[in-house]
Design a protein around this motif. Structure first.
Motif, PDB file in Angstrom:
ATOM      1  N   ARG A 184      15.687  23.692  33.399  1.00  0.00           N
ATOM      2  CA  ARG A 184      15.950  25.122  33.197  1.00  0.00           C
ATOM      3  C   ARG A 184      15.880  25.508  31.720  1.00  0.00           C
ATOM      4  NH1 ARG A 184      21.238  26.430  36.723  1.00  0.00           N
ATOM      5  NH2 ARG A 184      21.655  24.221  36.334  1.00  0.00           N
ATOM      6  N   LEU A 185      16.304  24.624  30.860  1.00  0.00           N
ATOM      7  CA  LEU A 185      16.206  24.906  29.429  1.00  0.00           C
ATOM      8  C   LEU A 185      14.752  24.918  28.981  1.00  0.00           C
ATOM      9  CD1 LEU A 185      17.466  25.418  26.682  1.00  0.00           C
ATOM     10  CD2 LEU A 185      17.779  22.934  26.428  1.00  0.00           C
ATOM     11  N   PHE A 186      13.958  23.951  29.450  1.00  0.00           N
ATOM     12  CA  PHE A 186      12.547  23.924  29.089  1.00  0.00           C
ATOM     13  C   PHE A 186      11.817  25.163  29.611  1.00  0.00           C
ATOM     14  CE2 PHE A 186      12.545  19.024  28.774  1.00  0.00           C
ATOM     15  CZ  PHE A 186      12.819  19.105  27.422  1.00  0.00           C
ATOM     16  N   ARG A 187      12.107  25.553  30.840  1.00  0.00           N
ATOM     17  CA  ARG A 187      11.459  26.747  31.384  1.00  0.00           C
ATOM     18  C   ARG A 187      11.859  27.985  30.595  1.00  0.00           C
ATOM     19  NH1 ARG A 187      12.550  24.373  36.667  1.00  0.00           N
ATOM     20  NH2 ARG A 187      14.319  25.785  36.909  1.00  0.00           N
ATOM     21  N   SER A 188      13.108  28.032  30.164  1.00  0.00           N
ATOM     22  CA  SER A 188      13.560  29.154  29.337  1.00  0.00           C
ATOM     23  C   SER A 188      12.824  29.186  28.001  1.00  0.00           C
ATOM     24  CB  SER A 188      15.071  29.044  29.095  1.00  0.00           C
ATOM     25  OG  SER A 188      15.513  30.035  28.200  1.00  0.00           O
ATOM     26  N   MET A 189      12.627  28.026  27.388  1.00  0.00           N
ATOM     27  CA  MET A 189      11.875  27.958  26.123  1.00  0.00           C
ATOM     28  C   MET A 189      10.479  28.549  26.292  1.00  0.00           C
ATOM     29  SD  MET A 189      12.676  24.139  24.707  1.00  0.00           S
ATOM     30  CE  MET A 189      14.296  23.584  24.184  1.00  0.00           C
ATOM     31  N   LEU A 190       9.823  28.176  27.396  1.00  0.00           N
ATOM     32  CA  LEU A 190       8.433  28.581  27.600  1.00  0.00           C
ATOM     33  C   LEU A 190       8.306  30.032  28.045  1.00  0.00           C
ATOM     34  CD1 LEU A 190       7.088  25.349  29.337  1.00  0.00           C
ATOM     35  CD2 LEU A 190       6.656  26.107  26.990  1.00  0.00           C
ATOM     36  N   SER A 191       9.363  30.595  28.606  1.00  0.00           N
ATOM     37  CA  SER A 191       9.312  31.994  29.056  1.00  0.00           C
ATOM     38  C   SER A 191       9.802  32.964  27.992  1.00  0.00           C
ATOM     39  CB  SER A 191      10.142  32.164  30.330  1.00  0.00           C
ATOM     40  OG  SER A 191      11.520  31.913  30.069  1.00  0.00           O
ATOM     41  N   THR A 192      10.334  32.435  26.895  1.00  0.00           N
ATOM     42  CA  THR A 192      10.819  33.254  25.780  1.00  0.00           C
ATOM     43  C   THR A 192       9.765  33.244  24.674  1.00  0.00           C
ATOM     44  OG1 THR A 192      13.083  32.596  26.312  1.00  0.00           O
ATOM     45  CG2 THR A 192      12.701  33.558  24.142  1.00  0.00           C
ATOM     46  N   PRO A 193       9.515  34.388  24.025  1.00  0.00           N
ATOM     47  CA  PRO A 193       8.512  34.404  22.949  1.00  0.00           C
ATOM     48  C   PRO A 193       8.763  33.316  21.914  1.00  0.00           C
ATOM     49  CG  PRO A 193       9.203  36.642  23.470  1.00  0.00           C
ATOM     50  CD  PRO A 193      10.097  35.730  24.271  1.00  0.00           C
ATOM     51  N   ALA A 194       7.700  32.657  21.516  1.00  0.00           N
ATOM     52  CA  ALA A 194       7.812  31.551  20.560  1.00  0.00           C
ATOM     53  C   ALA A 194       8.139  32.056  19.170  1.00  0.00           C
ATOM     54  CB  ALA A 194       6.510  30.764  20.529  1.00  0.00           C
ATOM     55  N   ARG A 195       8.837  31.213  18.407  1.00  0.00           N
ATOM     56  CA  ARG A 195       8.927  31.377  16.963  1.00  0.00           C
ATOM     57  C   ARG A 195       7.784  30.560  16.376  1.00  0.00           C
ATOM     58  NH1 ARG A 195      13.033  33.373  20.067  1.00  0.00           N
ATOM     59  NH2 ARG A 195      14.800  34.069  18.813  1.00  0.00           N
ATOM     60  N   TYR A 196       7.206  31.008  15.283  1.00  0.00           N
ATOM     61  CA  TYR A 196       6.070  30.283  14.712  1.00  0.00           C
ATOM     62  C   TYR A 196       6.366  29.831  13.292  1.00  0.00           C
ATOM     63  CZ  TYR A 196       3.151  31.682  18.635  1.00  0.00           C
ATOM     64  OH  TYR A 196       2.637  31.839  19.898  1.00  0.00           O
ATOM     65  N   ALA A 197       6.041  28.574  13.027  1.00  0.00           N
ATOM     66  CA  ALA A 197       6.050  28.053  11.668  1.00  0.00           C
ATOM     67  C   ALA A 197       4.599  27.848  11.255  1.00  0.00           C
ATOM     68  CB  ALA A 197       6.809  26.733  11.599  1.00  0.00           C
ATOM     69  N   THR A 198       4.264  28.195  10.024  1.00  0.00           N
ATOM     70  CA  THR A 198       2.892  28.062   9.545  1.00  0.00           C
ATOM     71  C   THR A 198       2.795  26.903   8.570  1.00  0.00           C
ATOM     72  OG1 THR A 198       2.529  30.448   9.792  1.00  0.00           O
ATOM     73  CG2 THR A 198       0.983  29.240   8.402  1.00  0.00           C
ATOM     74  N   VAL A 199       1.906  25.976   8.883  1.00  0.00           N
ATOM     75  CA  VAL A 199       1.645  24.831   8.013  1.00  0.00           C
ATOM     76  C   VAL A 199       0.152  24.826   7.707  1.00  0.00           C
ATOM     77  CG1 VAL A 199       1.762  22.329   7.753  1.00  0.00           C
ATOM     78  CG2 VAL A 199       3.518  23.517   9.076  1.00  0.00           C
ATOM     79  N   ARG A 200      -0.183  24.986   6.440  1.00  0.00           N
ATOM     80  CA  ARG A 200      -1.592  25.035   6.020  1.00  0.00           C
ATOM     81  C   ARG A 200      -2.398  25.996   6.908  1.00  0.00           C
ATOM     82  NH1 ARG A 200      -2.111  18.933   5.649  1.00  0.00           N
ATOM     83  NH2 ARG A 200      -3.857  19.218   7.053  1.00  0.00           N
ATOM     84  N   GLU A 201      -1.876  27.191   7.094  1.00  0.00           N
ATOM     85  CA  GLU A 201      -2.516  28.288   7.830  1.00  0.00           C
ATOM     86  C   GLU A 201      -2.576  28.059   9.342  1.00  0.00           C
ATOM     87  OE1 GLU A 201      -6.274  29.203   6.081  1.00  0.00           O
ATOM     88  OE2 GLU A 201      -5.407  29.786   4.143  1.00  0.00           O
ATOM     89  N   THR A 202      -1.988  26.980   9.835  1.00  0.00           N
ATOM     90  CA  THR A 202      -1.932  26.729  11.275  1.00  0.00           C
ATOM     91  C   THR A 202      -0.559  27.108  11.798  1.00  0.00           C
ATOM     92  OG1 THR A 202      -3.546  24.932  11.188  1.00  0.00           O
ATOM     93  CG2 THR A 202      -2.070  24.982  13.081  1.00  0.00           C
ATOM     94  N   LYS A 203      -0.529  27.919  12.856  1.00  0.00           N
ATOM     95  CA  LYS A 203       0.738  28.313  13.457  1.00  0.00           C
ATOM     96  C   LYS A 203       1.153  27.287  14.501  1.00  0.00           C
ATOM     97  CE  LYS A 203       0.432  33.321  12.814  1.00  0.00           C
ATOM     98  NZ  LYS A 203       0.466  34.641  13.484  1.00  0.00           N
ATOM     99  N   ILE A 204       2.428  26.896  14.458  1.00  0.00           N
ATOM    100  CA  ILE A 204       2.989  25.944  15.410  1.00  0.00           C
ATOM    101  C   ILE A 204       4.098  26.644  16.182  1.00  0.00           C
ATOM    102  CG2 ILE A 204       4.186  23.747  15.682  1.00  0.00           C
ATOM    103  CD1 ILE A 204       2.845  22.786  13.137  1.00  0.00           C
ATOM    104  N   ALA A 205       4.010  26.621  17.516  1.00  0.00           N
ATOM    105  CA  ALA A 205       4.963  27.333  18.364  1.00  0.00           C
ATOM    106  C   ALA A 205       6.253  26.526  18.516  1.00  0.00           C
ATOM    107  CB  ALA A 205       4.346  27.601  19.737  1.00  0.00           C
TER     108      ALA A 205
END
Length: 214
Positions: free
Chosen positions: A142-163
């Motif tokens: 249920r926690l994993f499904r909640s993570m995937l159904s909630t908008p991601a936060r993004y970190a940018t590393v060398r212009e690549t976004k990581i969810a």
């Protein structure tokens, strides 16, 4: 536990030059930073392709905590943990293998049995490791499904976004690992992760997420 926390101790005391053993702590921090950056760098082209393919993924645990807080060298990690929905599993495996990683085993941890098919897959490329978790087959579902159904936060590393998941989801996941303590370091690492995530965490939202996911 002390060895695992050495990098974080230096991060907290980096301006305190008179601290005994400071140089050794600094060496541990630099070593951890270098290993983490190498691991994340290997993941960047995979993240680019996952983003381009609109695959719904989130990076978990130690790498996610560091990217969200911006303290890359203060957390020892051995792999990159990713969770995906079952419908995206096959496409994700194809992307990971296209970049040279090979599935070596079903990963083992305190949340699932190695006999659970595709609950978690362990991919290796030399000394770099990716653990791929399937939200519908892997606890805490249920926690994993909640993570995937909630908008991601993004970190940018060398212009690549990581969810990434929210700070609240990462905190709850860390606390669950600490509570179950599959290894000797899980408890102290969970406390450390929850502490450094605290400035980014809403207590109200954390409580709601804990109730909603059980």
């Amino acid at each position: 536990n002390t060895q695992r926390l050495a990098s974080m101790i230096f991060h907290n005391l980096r301006k305190a030059e008179a601290v005994p053993e400071r140089n050794r702590l600094r060496g541990a921090y630099k070593h951890t930073w270098s290993r983490n950056y190498t691991l994340i760098s290997a993941f960047l082209p995979i993240a680019e392709e996952l983003n381009t393919a609109n695959i719904n993924y989130r990076v978990l645990k130690g790498v996610a905590v560091q990217l969200l807080t911006g303290i890359l060298g203060a957390r020892v990690v051995g792999d990159i943990d990713i969770v995906v929905p079952e419908r995206d599993l096959e496409r994700t495996v194809t992307v990971v293998e296209r970049h040279g990683f090979r599935c070596s085993s079903r990963a083992a941890c305190g949340f699932h049995s190695v006999g659970t098919f595709d609950a978690a897959l362990d991919f290796n490329l030399g000394d770099r490791h990716i653990d791929l978790h399937v939200a519908e087959r892997k606890e805490p579902r249920r926690l994993f499904r909640s993570m995937l159904s909630t908008p991601a936060r993004y970190a940018t590393v060398r212009e690549t976004k990581i969810a990434l998941p929210s700070a609240e989801a990462l905190t709850l996941h860390a606390c669950l690992h600490g509570y179950r303590s599959a290894s000797q370091t899980d408890f102290i690492q969970a406390l450390t992760d929850a502490t450094i995530l605290q400035p980014l965490t809403s207590r109200h939202e954390l409580n709601q997420l804990a109730r909603g996911t059980g």
